[in-house]
Design a protein around this motif. Structure first.
Motif, PDB file in Angstrom:
ATOM      1  N   LEU A  70      71.971  28.844   3.763  1.00 17.11           N
ATOM      2  CA  LEU A  70      71.764  30.291   3.815  1.00 17.11           C
ATOM      3  C   LEU A  70      71.132  30.809   2.525  1.00 17.11           C
ATOM      4  N   LEU A  71      71.563  30.252   1.387  1.00 19.98           N
ATOM      5  CA  LEU A  71      71.003  30.712   0.115  1.00 19.98           C
ATOM      6  C   LEU A  71      69.523  30.370   0.015  1.00 19.98           C
ATOM      7  N   ILE A  72      69.126  29.209   0.478  1.00 18.39           N
ATOM      8  CA  ILE A  72      67.703  28.846   0.469  1.00 18.39           C
ATOM      9  C   ILE A  72      66.915  29.784   1.382  1.00 18.39           C
ATOM     10  N   ALA A  73      67.507  30.159   2.510  1.00 16.49           N
ATOM     11  CA  ALA A  73      66.856  31.134   3.390  1.00 16.49           C
ATOM     12  C   ALA A  73      66.682  32.473   2.676  1.00 16.49           C
ATOM     13  N   VAL A  74      67.692  32.886   1.904  1.00 11.56           N
ATOM     14  CA  VAL A  74      67.600  34.138   1.151  1.00 11.56           C
ATOM     15  C   VAL A  74      66.508  34.051   0.089  1.00 11.56           C
ATOM     16  N   LEU A  75      66.422  32.911  -0.593  1.00 13.41           N
ATOM     17  CA  LEU A  75      65.393  32.739  -1.616  1.00 13.41           C
ATOM     18  C   LEU A  75      63.998  32.804  -1.015  1.00 13.41           C
ATOM     19  N   TRP A  76      63.792  32.173   0.145  1.00 14.30           N
ATOM     20  CA  TRP A  76      62.495  32.251   0.811  1.00 14.30           C
ATOM     21  C   TRP A  76      62.205  33.674   1.287  1.00 14.30           C
ATOM     22  N   THR A  77      63.241  34.379   1.697  1.00  5.73           N
ATOM     23  CA  THR A  77      63.044  35.774   2.098  1.00  5.73           C
ATOM     24  C   THR A  77      62.546  36.604   0.925  1.00  5.73           C
ATOM     25  N   GLY A  78      63.218  36.471  -0.226  1.00  4.49           N
ATOM     26  CA  GLY A  78      62.777  37.209  -1.410  1.00  4.49           C
ATOM     27  C   GLY A  78      61.364  36.856  -1.808  1.00  4.49           C
ATOM     28  N   TYR A  79      61.029  35.564  -1.748  1.00 11.02           N
ATOM     29  CA  TYR A  79      59.676  35.140  -2.126  1.00 11.02           C
ATOM     30  C   TYR A  79      58.630  35.733  -1.195  1.00 11.02           C
ATOM     31  N   LEU A  80      58.843  35.640   0.104  1.00  7.88           N
ATOM     32  CA  LEU A  80      57.828  36.075   1.059  1.00  7.88           C
ATOM     33  C   LEU A  80      57.689  37.597   1.092  1.00  7.88           C
ATOM     34  N   VAL A  81      58.780  38.323   0.886  1.00  6.58           N
ATOM     35  CA  VAL A  81      58.681  39.783   0.839  1.00  6.58           C
ATOM     36  C   VAL A  81      57.934  40.227  -0.411  1.00  6.58           C
ATOM     37  N   LEU A  82      58.283  39.669  -1.564  1.00  7.43           N
ATOM     38  CA  LEU A  82      57.702  40.113  -2.831  1.00  7.43           C
ATOM     39  C   LEU A  82      56.313  39.527  -3.060  1.00  7.43           C
ATOM     40  N   GLU A  83      56.178  38.238  -2.857  1.00  4.34           N
ATOM     41  CA  GLU A  83      54.868  37.624  -3.063  1.00  4.34           C
ATOM     42  C   GLU A  83      53.935  37.958  -1.903  1.00  4.34           C
ATOM     43  N   GLY A  84      54.502  38.364  -0.759  1.00  2.00           N
ATOM     44  CA  GLY A  84      53.663  38.739   0.372  1.00  2.00           C
ATOM     45  C   GLY A  84      52.740  39.888   0.037  1.00  2.00           C
ATOM     46  N   PHE A  85      53.258  40.941  -0.610  1.00  2.00           N
ATOM     47  CA  PHE A  85      52.346  42.042  -0.955  1.00  2.00           C
ATOM     48  C   PHE A  85      51.418  41.652  -2.097  1.00  2.00           C
ATOM     49  N   ASP A  86      51.849  40.724  -2.976  1.00  2.00           N
ATOM     50  CA  ASP A  86      50.922  40.205  -3.993  1.00  2.00           C
ATOM     51  C   ASP A  86      49.730  39.521  -3.345  1.00  2.00           C
ATOM     52  N   PHE A  87      49.999  38.655  -2.366  1.00  2.00           N
ATOM     53  CA  PHE A  87      48.910  37.979  -1.662  1.00  2.00           C
ATOM     54  C   PHE A  87      48.005  38.994  -0.971  1.00  2.00           C
ATOM     55  N   GLY A  88      48.610  39.981  -0.319  1.00  2.00           N
ATOM     56  CA  GLY A  88      47.803  40.984   0.369  1.00  2.00           C
ATOM     57  C   GLY A  88      46.916  41.756  -0.581  1.00  2.00           C
ATOM     58  N   VAL A  89      47.465  42.170  -1.709  1.00  2.00           N
ATOM     59  CA  VAL A  89      46.674  42.899  -2.699  1.00  2.00           C
ATOM     60  C   VAL A  89      45.531  42.033  -3.216  1.00  2.00           C
ATOM     61  N   GLY A  90      45.812  40.770  -3.512  1.00  2.00           N
ATOM     62  CA  GLY A  90      44.763  39.887  -4.003  1.00  2.00           C
ATOM     63  C   GLY A  90      43.634  39.713  -3.012  1.00  2.00           C
ATOM     64  N   MET A  91      43.961  39.589  -1.728  1.00  2.00           N
ATOM     65  CA  MET A  91      42.920  39.414  -0.710  1.00  2.00           C
ATOM     66  C   MET A  91      42.111  40.689  -0.497  1.00  2.00           C
ATOM     67  N   LEU A  92      42.677  41.851  -0.815  1.00  2.00           N
ATOM     68  CA  LEU A  92      42.015  43.123  -0.511  1.00  2.00           C
ATOM     69  C   LEU A  92      41.152  43.647  -1.647  1.00  2.00           C
ATOM     70  N   ILE A  93      41.099  42.949  -2.767  1.00  2.00           N
ATOM     71  CA  ILE A  93      40.307  43.439  -3.901  1.00  2.00           C
ATOM     72  C   ILE A  93      38.860  43.723  -3.505  1.00  2.00           C
ATOM     73  N   PRO A  94      38.115  42.788  -2.894  1.00  2.00           N
ATOM     74  CA  PRO A  94      36.712  43.086  -2.557  1.00  2.00           C
ATOM     75  C   PRO A  94      36.562  44.060  -1.397  1.00  2.00           C
ATOM     76  N   VAL A  95      37.617  44.257  -0.629  1.00  2.00           N
ATOM     77  CA  VAL A  95      37.540  45.144   0.537  1.00  2.00           C
ATOM     78  C   VAL A  95      37.721  46.599   0.138  1.00  2.00           C
ATOM     79  N   LEU A  96      38.635  46.862  -0.801  1.00  2.00           N
ATOM     80  CA  LEU A  96      39.003  48.238  -1.125  1.00  2.00           C
ATOM     81  C   LEU A  96      38.374  48.770  -2.404  1.00  2.00           C
ATOM     82  N   ALA A  97      37.882  47.906  -3.271  1.00  2.00           N
ATOM     83  CA  ALA A  97      37.323  48.356  -4.548  1.00  2.00           C
ATOM     84  C   ALA A  97      35.809  48.464  -4.464  1.00  2.00           C
ATOM     85  N   ARG A  98      35.266  49.485  -5.108  1.00  2.00           N
ATOM     86  CA  ARG A  98      33.818  49.698  -5.126  1.00  2.00           C
ATOM     87  C   ARG A  98      33.190  49.400  -6.474  1.00  2.00           C
TER      88      ARG A  98
END
Length: 353
Positions: free
Chosen positions: A9-37
């Motif tokens: 269960l603790l490993i599941a919690v750790l993966w949850t924290g990683y994917l929630v927090l790093e998930g928006f990091d990944f999204g922001v990184g992928m969107l740099i050329p899309v949203l910035a002028r």
């Protein structure tokens, strides 16, 4: 058995924290050329995650370390069988981390564009491959009696796993767009809102198909609850984004990611890596775990340190909660004139004026 369940269960919690927090990091990184002028807007986007991205990656290190210590057989089989995908993820994360540090080292548009491309690739590759990896773990992979992986790369690139990769890729893009709505002002925020509105329905469809496939093929009776929560949260995103309820929409994507992890680990239990060759060859929390003494020591260490990690993570996100605009980004200073050029430069300036 109790400590084995605790660490599962603790490993599941750790993966949850990683994917929630790093998930928006990944999204922001992928969107740099899309949203910035321009470069100023690119720096605005990067600065939204600049103070927290490396802290978010700590969750991955802790999840990997906990798996190695609590379930060494699982760790050994996973990292030998999934060697190439995990190596690609590791290289992408290295390139991404270097790009954060190096893009501002040289005042050259070409230099910055190349490192921005590294940020995009370094974010997109893990976002895709984590979904592929977890889908394969849930579905099961060919293992022999010694728990050795007997497949190849093509074994991992099956339709269900690729759908899982598209699900995490799309979900993290949406998660990142919603995060930027919460952390930016001006044109970037407006573009992020418009993009989130366009992404919400396709992500809902892809994620719903993957969740239903997972539940029908591998889920249990109680994991229907995770599917239901994910469905409600996805519909909430579709409804909240056009109404400019970005906080509610971002909370909903967090709930979708949490539900996905619950569905994955709930479908696995009591296995940690099912065998598609013969169920008798599967790794379980019992035959893959460390000794009770090791698990006991690890539990006391976790009880002491995990609250500190959570407190630090919450504090850092709170400190850097304010919105950023392009006006907050300083304009680069012009290089100072070289010796002997100052007088002629001044004369030319007076002549022009």
């Amino acid at each position: 058995m109790d400590l084995q369940l605790v660490w599962f269960l603790l490993i599941a919690v750790l993966w949850t924290g990683y994917l929630v927090l790093e998930g928006f990091d990944f999204g922001v990184g992928m969107l740099i050329p899309v949203l910035a002028r321009d470069d100023r807007e690119r720096r605005q986007i990067i600065n939204t995650i600049g103070p927290v991205w490396d802290g978010n990656e700590v969750w991955l290190l802790v999840a990997g370390g906990a798996t190695f210590a609590a379930f060494p057989e699982w760790y050994a089989t996973l990292f030998s069988g999934f060697y190439l995908p995990l190596l690609l993820i590791l290289l992408a994360l290295i390139v991404r981390g270097v790009a954060f540090e190096y893009r501002s080292k040289v005042d050259s548009p070409t230099w910055r564009r190349r490192w921005d491309a590294c940020l995009v690739v370094g974010s997109a590759v893990p976002a895709l491959l984590w979904g592929v990896a977890f889908s394969n773990i849930v579905a099961g992979v060919p293992l022999d009696a010694q728990h050795q992986f007997t497949g190849n790369l093509l074994t991992l690139l099956n339709p269900y796993a690729l759908l899982g990769g598209l699900t995490t890729l799309g979900l993290f893009l949406l998660h990142g767009a919603l995060f930027l709505q919460l952390r930016t002002l001006g044109p970037v925020r407006r573009r992020a809102r418009a993009l989130a509105q366009r992404l919400s329905v396709p992500v809902l469809v892809v994620a719903a198909v993957w969740a239903l496939w997972t539940q029908l093929a591998h889920g249990t009776a109680w994991t229907w609850a995770a599917v239901a929560v994910a469905a409600v949260a996805l519909v909430g995103v579709v409804v909240a984004v056009p109404r400019r309820r970005e906080g509610l929409a971002f909370a909903a994507t967090c709930a979708v990611i949490v539900s996905a992890v619950v569905l994955i680990f709930g479908s696995l239990f009591p296995d940690v890596m099912p065998s598609s060759t013969d169920p008798a060859f599967s790794l379980t929390i019992r035959n893959a775990s460390s000794t009770p003494y090791t698990l006991g020591v690890m539990t006391w260490v976790a009880v002491a340190l995990v609250p500190l990690v959570l407190a630090y993570q919450a504090w850092s996100l709170w400190v850097f909660r304010h919105r950023l605009s392009a006006e907050h980004i300083p304009v680069p200073l012009l290089p100072a004139p070289r010796s002997g050029e100052s007088s002629s430069h001044g004369q030319q300036s007076r002549t022009r004026h």
